[in-house]
Design an enzyme around this catalytic site. Structure first.
Site, PDB file in Angstrom:
ATOM      1  N   SER A 122      32.184  35.916  52.005  1.00 56.26           N
ATOM      2  CA  SER A 122      32.435  37.101  51.567  1.00 56.26           C
ATOM      3  C   SER A 122      32.539  38.127  52.609  1.00 56.26           C
ATOM      4  CB  SER A 122      31.119  37.064  50.635  1.00 56.26           C
ATOM      5  OG  SER A 122      31.285  38.652  49.791  1.00 56.26           O
ATOM      6  N   ASP A 176      35.720  34.549  40.575  1.00 55.76           N
ATOM      7  CA  ASP A 176      34.791  35.313  41.115  1.00 55.76           C
ATOM      8  C   ASP A 176      35.289  36.616  40.659  1.00 55.76           C
ATOM      9  OD1 ASP A 176      33.803  36.761  43.158  1.00 55.76           O
ATOM     10  OD2 ASP A 176      34.544  35.773  44.804  1.00 55.76           O
ATOM     11  N   HIS A 210      31.360  33.737  42.458  1.00 57.64           N
ATOM     12  CA  HIS A 210      31.352  34.312  44.015  1.00 57.64           C
ATOM     13  C   HIS A 210      30.280  33.188  44.726  1.00 57.64           C
ATOM     14  CE1 HIS A 210      32.249  37.012  47.161  1.00 57.64           C
ATOM     15  NE2 HIS A 210      30.861  37.298  47.398  1.00 57.64           N
TER      16      HIS A 210
END
Length: 231
Positions: A122, A176, A210
């Protein structure tokens, strides 16, 4: 852009997983927003290569605009999660200098730059991509999980060029909700204008949100075995 600001203090605050034998390579892996290096040190230990040292730094705690200015571990401020959101250019560059200082530290301690892989998840993946492309050391590779390229409009001009042939593994969950897989695709396309397109692998994982899964971590392990093999 290619210069290195060596006045930045070392991020000594990191979890280090030492190699099981003589260290001949290193992986510097950066966590996501609000996280710490501990979880990733654990995940990487599960796919550990015996000759590799894993360094998982902790981000400093700063107010994050996206989360109503709450103070949390973050590599730089985030104003939004869309490709057109304003970006914290000064913060991104400051964080990049911190990561470059870790690379310098490893090189001084005897691990050649071309045996160092930068990676992250991320926001950490975003920072690892940006750092690798602007780094003046030739690195072994980059792993970007569920991420994007910060300051993407400044590329390819902002790239240092020395990592034009760097190997990049990009992985993204197709479900995600935070950083949609479309951003991953856009990032992969952008990267092709900066580095040799054949050196970029972009893998997507159906049903993954995610986060990562076992299959993705095995892809990371395979990638590391290729770019930093045992000497």
């Amino acid at each position: 852009m290619c210069g290195n600001n060596m006045s930045v203090p070392l991020l000594t605050d990191a979890v280090t997983v030492p190699a099981g034998e003589r260290e001949t390579a290193a992986v510097i892996f950066l966590h996501g927003l609000g996280d710490s290096g501990h979880g990733w040190a654990e995940s990487l230990s599960a796919i550990k290569l015996p000759h590799v040292k894993y360094i998982c730094p902790h981000a400093p705690r700063i107010p994050v605009t996206l989360n109503m200015k709450m103070v949390m571990p973050a590599w730089f401020d985030l104003m939004g999660l869309s490709p057109d959101a304003p970006e914290d250019e000064a913060g991104i560059k400051k964080a990049t200098d911190s990561i470059k200082s870790i690379i310098e530290h490893e090189v001084k301690n005897g691990i050649p730059a071309n045996r160092i892989v930068l990676g992250g998840f991320s926001q950490g993946g975003a920072l690892s991509l940006y750092t690798a492309l602007t780094c003046q050391h030739k690195l072994a590779g980059v792993v970007g999980l569920s991420c994007w390229l910060p300051l993407h409009k400044t590329f390819p001009q902002a790239a240092c060029g020395i990592n034009k042939d760097i190997s990049i593994l990009q992985c993204h969950g197709e479900a995600d909700p935070m950083i949609p897989v479309r951003f991953g695709t856009l990032t992969s396309e952008k990267l092709k204008s900066v580095v040799t397109p054949s050196k970029i692998q972009f893998k997507t994982y159906p049903g993954v949100m995610h986060s990562t899964n076992q299959e993705e971590m095995m892809a990371v392990k395979d990638f590391l075995e290729k770019v930093i093999p045992r000497v």
